[in-house]
Design a protein around this motif. Structure first.
Motif, short mmCIF file in Angstrom:
data_model
loop_
_atom_site.label_atom_id
_atom_site.label_comp_id
_atom_site.label_asym_id
_atom_site.label_seq_id
_atom_site.Cartn_x
_atom_site.Cartn_y
_atom_site.Cartn_z
N LEU A 36 0.90 -1.21 -0.18
CA LEU A 36 0.00 -0.12 -0.13
C LEU A 36 0.90 1.18 0.09
CD1 LEU A 36 -2.97 -0.70 2.41
CD2 LEU A 36 -3.01 -0.16 0.22
N LYS A 37 1.87 1.25 0.94
CA LYS A 37 2.35 2.61 1.17
C LYS A 37 3.66 2.09 1.72
CE LYS A 37 1.63 7.17 2.68
NZ LYS A 37 1.94 7.84 1.57
N VAL B 123 8.36 9.42 14.95
CA VAL B 123 8.04 9.65 13.40
C VAL B 123 6.58 9.02 13.51
CG1 VAL B 123 8.46 9.41 11.19
CG2 VAL B 123 10.51 9.61 12.86
N GLU B 124 5.48 9.92 13.04
CA GLU B 124 4.41 9.39 12.96
C GLU B 124 3.76 9.69 11.37
OE1 GLU B 124 1.26 9.58 16.20
OE2 GLU B 124 0.85 11.37 15.19
N TYR B 125 2.84 8.77 11.07
CA TYR B 125 2.12 8.85 9.83
C TYR B 125 0.51 8.66 10.12
CZ TYR B 125 6.72 8.84 7.76
OH TYR B 125 8.01 9.24 7.17
N SER B 126 -0.13 8.67 9.30
CA SER B 126 -1.51 8.11 9.39
C SER B 126 -1.98 7.54 8.08
CB SER B 126 -2.57 9.30 9.79
OG SER B 126 -2.57 10.35 8.75
N TYR B 127 -3.01 6.63 8.04
CA TYR B 127 -3.57 6.06 7.04
C TYR B 127 -5.01 5.65 7.53
CZ TYR B 127 -3.28 3.45 2.59
OH TYR B 127 -3.78 3.34 1.26
N VAL B 128 -5.88 5.77 6.40
CA VAL B 128 -7.20 5.17 6.70
C VAL B 128 -7.19 3.39 6.40
CG1 VAL B 128 -9.61 5.52 6.02
CG2 VAL B 128 -8.37 7.42 6.01
N LEU C 293 0.73 0.86 16.51
CA LEU C 293 -0.57 1.34 15.96
C LEU C 293 -1.61 1.73 16.74
CD1 LEU C 293 -1.84 1.54 13.05
CD2 LEU C 293 -2.78 -1.03 13.63
N TYR C 294 -2.12 3.29 16.59
CA TYR C 294 -3.11 3.83 17.36
C TYR C 294 -4.41 3.98 16.29
CZ TYR C 294 0.60 4.90 20.74
OH TYR C 294 1.76 4.84 21.54
N ASP C 295 -5.56 3.96 17.05
CA ASP C 295 -6.83 4.07 16.40
C ASP C 295 -6.99 5.53 16.43
OD1 ASP C 295 -7.79 4.84 18.91
OD2 ASP C 295 -9.32 3.05 18.98
N SER C 296 -8.11 6.26 15.86
CA SER C 296 -8.59 7.39 15.82
C SER C 296 -8.70 8.07 17.01
CB SER C 296 -9.66 7.68 14.88
OG SER C 296 -10.96 6.96 15.79
N TYR D 44 -5.93 5.70 11.28
CA TYR D 44 -5.20 4.91 12.37
C TYR D 44 -3.77 5.67 12.15
CZ TYR D 44 -8.50 1.43 12.80
OH TYR D 44 -9.55 0.70 13.17
N TYR D 45 -3.11 5.88 13.24
CA TYR D 45 -1.74 6.52 13.41
C TYR D 45 -0.81 5.39 13.76
CZ TYR D 45 -4.76 10.41 13.93
OH TYR D 45 -5.68 11.45 13.83
N ILE D 46 0.27 5.52 12.55
CA ILE D 46 1.44 4.65 12.76
C ILE D 46 2.43 5.39 13.33
CG2 ILE D 46 3.08 3.25 11.28
CD1 ILE D 46 0.45 3.35 9.40
N THR D 47 2.98 5.11 14.40
CA THR D 47 4.03 5.82 15.26
C THR D 47 5.24 4.91 15.26
OG1 THR D 47 2.35 7.04 16.40
CG2 THR D 47 4.72 7.14 17.18
N PHE D 48 6.48 5.54 14.73
CA PHE D 48 7.70 4.92 15.04
C PHE D 48 8.60 5.63 16.20
CE2 PHE D 48 6.35 4.31 10.66
CZ PHE D 48 6.53 3.01 10.51
#
Length: 144
Positions: free
Chosen positions: A46-47, A61-66, A91-94, A122-126
């Motif tokens: 996907l990404k 470092v944080e990104y988001s994805y639906v 991984l965090y929800d909304s 959803y938030y993908i945090t590294f």
């Protein structure tokens, strides 16, 4: 003769200083490219995400994805050398509720899978836990 020694010393210092600067740069794009083939069979790419902790200056470092209900997602982490170099993906929800993490019982897991039960952001945090390079790449894949 003094001028020649000065020029040689200046070139030596410039070369030594330049090479240390280059080695400190994060090659997260290359690590991300190397991570794509590591997606498990059955998952569709996907990404990709670059993880650059700016040599320790950034702790997150944080990104988001639906994410879509009914799909299963996989997030892989790649770093230089073996393992994840202390890079942890969470991984965090909304609502910022923690759903899953790659740090399990003190062990760094290089990939996490998440079966999505609710469509939403959803938030993908590294984050970096005892990382040496603060640099990595990651890919997100899904399957139905």
């Amino acid at each position: 003769m003094k001028n020649l020694l000065f020029i040689i010393a200046a070139l030596f210092c410039f070369t030594a200083f330049s090479s240390s600067e280059v080695s400190a740069q994060c090659s997260s794009e290359q690590l991300t490219d190397a991570c794509i083939p590591k997606l498990q069979n059955g998952y569709t790419f996907l990404k990709s995400y670059q993880i650059d902790g700016k040599d320790g200056a950034k702790n997150k470092v944080e990104y988001s994805y639906v994410f879509t209900k009914g799909a299963q997602y996989m997030i892989n982490i790649c770093s230089e050398g073996q393992g994840t170099d202390g890079i942890v993906v969470t991984l965090y929800d909304s609502n910022r509720k923690k759903m899953v993490s790659s740090l399990v019982n003190g062990q760094y897991i290089s990939a996490i899978a998440y079966p999505c039960n609710n469509t939403g952001i959803y938030y993908i945090t590294f984050t970096f836990d005892d990382s040496n390079k603060y640099c990595g790449g990651s890919v997100l894949g899904f399957k139905r």
